[in-house]
Motif scaffolding. Sequence first.
Motif, PDB file in Angstrom:
ATOM      1  N   GLN A 290       0.891   4.323  -2.777  1.00  0.00           N
ATOM      2  CA  GLN A 290       0.705   5.730  -2.417  1.00  0.00           C
ATOM      3  C   GLN A 290       1.878   6.579  -2.888  1.00  0.00           C
ATOM      4  O   GLN A 290       1.687   7.684  -3.417  1.00  0.00           O
ATOM      5  CB  GLN A 290       0.524   5.857  -0.898  1.00  0.00           C
TER       6      GLN A 290
ATOM      7  N   GLU B 183       0.828  -1.197   0.000  1.00  0.00           N
ATOM      8  CA  GLU B 183       0.000   0.000   0.000  1.00  0.00           C
ATOM      9  C   GLU B 183       0.870   1.258   0.000  1.00  0.00           C
ATOM     10  O   GLU B 183       0.555   2.238  -0.680  1.00  0.00           O
ATOM     11  CB  GLU B 183      -0.927  -0.003   1.223  1.00  0.00           C
TER      12      GLU B 183
ATOM     13  N   LEU C 282      -5.657   1.598  -4.628  1.00  0.00           N
ATOM     14  CA  LEU C 282      -5.588   0.703  -3.466  1.00  0.00           C
ATOM     15  C   LEU C 282      -6.716  -0.324  -3.501  1.00  0.00           C
ATOM     16  O   LEU C 282      -6.526  -1.479  -3.098  1.00  0.00           O
ATOM     17  CB  LEU C 282      -5.650   1.523  -2.178  1.00  0.00           C
ATOM     18  N   THR C 283      -7.887   0.084  -3.990  1.00  0.00           N
ATOM     19  CA  THR C 283      -8.999  -0.867  -4.106  1.00  0.00           C
ATOM     20  C   THR C 283      -8.646  -1.984  -5.086  1.00  0.00           C
ATOM     21  O   THR C 283      -8.861  -3.167  -4.803  1.00  0.00           O
ATOM     22  CB  THR C 283     -10.267  -0.136  -4.581  1.00  0.00           C
TER      23      THR C 283
ATOM     24  N   THR D 116      -5.619   7.571  -5.716  1.00  0.00           N
ATOM     25  CA  THR D 116      -4.946   6.691  -4.764  1.00  0.00           C
ATOM     26  C   THR D 116      -5.924   5.659  -4.214  1.00  0.00           C
ATOM     27  O   THR D 116      -5.611   4.465  -4.133  1.00  0.00           O
ATOM     28  CB  THR D 116      -4.348   7.504  -3.596  1.00  0.00           C
ATOM     29  N   ARG D 117      -7.111   6.113  -3.858  1.00  0.00           N
ATOM     30  CA  ARG D 117      -8.121   5.197  -3.314  1.00  0.00           C
ATOM     31  C   ARG D 117      -8.500   4.141  -4.341  1.00  0.00           C
ATOM     32  O   ARG D 117      -8.629   2.952  -4.016  1.00  0.00           O
ATOM     33  CB  ARG D 117      -9.351   5.992  -2.875  1.00  0.00           C
TER      34      ARG D 117
ATOM     35  N   ARG E 214     -19.732   3.422  -4.277  1.00  0.00           N
ATOM     36  CA  ARG E 214     -19.244   4.629  -4.959  1.00  0.00           C
ATOM     37  C   ARG E 214     -19.690   4.621  -6.414  1.00  0.00           C
ATOM     38  O   ARG E 214     -19.903   3.576  -7.013  1.00  0.00           O
ATOM     39  CB  ARG E 214     -17.717   4.694  -4.896  1.00  0.00           C
TER      40      ARG E 214
ATOM     41  N   GLU F 139     -18.066  -0.709  -2.991  1.00  0.00           N
ATOM     42  CA  GLU F 139     -17.816   0.198  -1.862  1.00  0.00           C
ATOM     43  C   GLU F 139     -18.878   1.290  -1.769  1.00  0.00           C
ATOM     44  O   GLU F 139     -18.754   2.215  -0.967  1.00  0.00           O
ATOM     45  CB  GLU F 139     -16.432   0.849  -2.015  1.00  0.00           C
TER      46      GLU F 139
ATOM     47  N   ALA G 127     -15.651  -0.221  -7.406  1.00  0.00           N
ATOM     48  CA  ALA G 127     -16.102   0.993  -6.727  1.00  0.00           C
ATOM     49  C   ALA G 127     -17.540   0.846  -6.246  1.00  0.00           C
ATOM     50  O   ALA G 127     -17.891   1.293  -5.144  1.00  0.00           O
ATOM     51  CB  ALA G 127     -15.975   2.191  -7.664  1.00  0.00           C
TER      52      ALA G 127
ATOM     53  N   ARG H 233      -6.006  12.104  -4.179  1.00  0.00           N
ATOM     54  CA  ARG H 233      -6.645  11.251  -3.169  1.00  0.00           C
ATOM     55  C   ARG H 233      -7.625  10.271  -3.815  1.00  0.00           C
ATOM     56  O   ARG H 233      -7.688   9.094  -3.432  1.00  0.00           O
ATOM     57  CB  ARG H 233      -7.364  12.133  -2.131  1.00  0.00           C
ATOM     58  N   TRP H 234      -8.371  10.748  -4.804  1.00  0.00           N
ATOM     59  CA  TRP H 234      -9.342   9.893  -5.491  1.00  0.00           C
ATOM     60  C   TRP H 234      -8.648   8.747  -6.228  1.00  0.00           C
ATOM     61  O   TRP H 234      -9.048   7.594  -6.125  1.00  0.00           O
ATOM     62  CB  TRP H 234     -10.147  10.748  -6.475  1.00  0.00           C
TER      63      TRP H 234
ATOM     64  N   GLU I 129     -18.085  10.970  -9.296  1.00  0.00           N
ATOM     65  CA  GLU I 129     -16.901  11.434  -8.565  1.00  0.00           C
ATOM     66  C   GLU I 129     -15.923  12.145  -9.486  1.00  0.00           C
ATOM     67  O   GLU I 129     -15.251  13.100  -9.064  1.00  0.00           O
ATOM     68  CB  GLU I 129     -16.212  10.239  -7.884  1.00  0.00           C
TER      69      GLU I 129
END
Length: 458
Positions: A264, A260, A338-339, A334-335, A314, A312, A309, A331-332, A319
Amino acid sequence: TTLIILSGYDEFTYAQQAMRYEVTEYVLKPVSVEDLCKLLERLGKRLDEEIKRTQDQDRLRQAYQQVLPLIREKFLVSLLTSVHPTSDAALVAKAQEYGFDLDKDEFMVAIIETDHMQDDVLQSLAMFEVVEDVLKKEDGNRVFMFENQIVIIFSAQSHAEPHYDSVFRKQTYRKAEQLQAYLQKYNFPVVLGFGNLVHSPSAITQSYHQALTALNYSSSYPEQSLLFISDLEKIPFEQQQARMQELKADVLVAVKMGSEEQVQEAVNQLLGEQLASLELHRMQALVLELSYSLEDLAHSYGHTTFTLAEEEGRNLFSELSSLTTLGKARRWFTRLCLTLRQAIAGQRENSHIQFIGQAKALIAKHFTEPGFGLEQISEMIGVSPSYFSSTFKREVGSSFVQYLTTMRMDRARELLVKTEGKTYEIAQSVGFTEPNYFSFCFKRHVGVSPSQYRQANR
């Protein structure tokens, strides 16, 4: 030197030897006065023609040397202004013909501009001499006049040394500060504009135009006399594409194989502060492009980013429209990375569990067969022996050979205790064709020979 041989020998071998010595005339005796006069007259004309030709060449050579500085300067100007790009090899060859070296891979252009009257020729000449004097010890720099400005082409050869760009920039900046100090010492009010570092002779024109642009900022920064375009303007987005592709590849590798923290870090590098000046529509287009790349990766593992997504709660489409700043975009994305990483890691873990379960089942089924080994089980599973070995040892904690030998020895111990079979019979029943080798392996594994083990356990 003109050589004439008067000889009484008319043999061809003598004449042939004379030709090898580059003799001009080979005359046989007797020679009349009339023939000798004609010979001398003929030689005189030949010498006059050679002298005239030599003098013409000397004159042309002298003329060329006189205009060579102008030719060099015209060539240097062409490096700055050429509309039609010339190959680097041709530029290097032409520069060598004019007496200087362009076979390098580090170039930066500086322009010196002054506010004195442009028709003050003596002032310009004096400034030029100061600049030449400061730079004369370094062969890698070319100084010349163009458009009432002094132009300097700094250059160096990196020799493929890593991080040499930084070294060259520092050296050039120090030389700029030294130039500035000398010109101030002689009361020359000047401003120096510097273009970006480029890596080929054909790209010198880019650095030159960037240096001109840097000088345009002099009115905005009147207190500064050294203006570097790299400080004043960020690299255009188009020029970042190659680097962006490398950083995007790093992100995809981190999603597939990294932790992770590595994901990042890769995203932070990709969507870092170098994009801070990016226009909103360009940034959103970039995020959309990155999302497509991530979708391709997800598809190769049987997923889609939109489905992941949705699991989750989303909605990626809604978005995307809300990403109005670089921080939000980072940030979007990165998420999302990671998913996908979590889904791939879970799939890989399940795959390894299935892999090891299949391997253990095959070993249990075939370990008593004499020909059973690494190549056979790798072929049964459909992977290479090297991949099987490394994966098996990582997941099980012991090598395939150790695992197979342990299973064979455990069965052999059981047969030694519960049956009356001979040692060679037991060896064959657990996959060994050579009884002696079986006994050797058994003693190394158990600590005693097969017969000693049987006797001790009855």
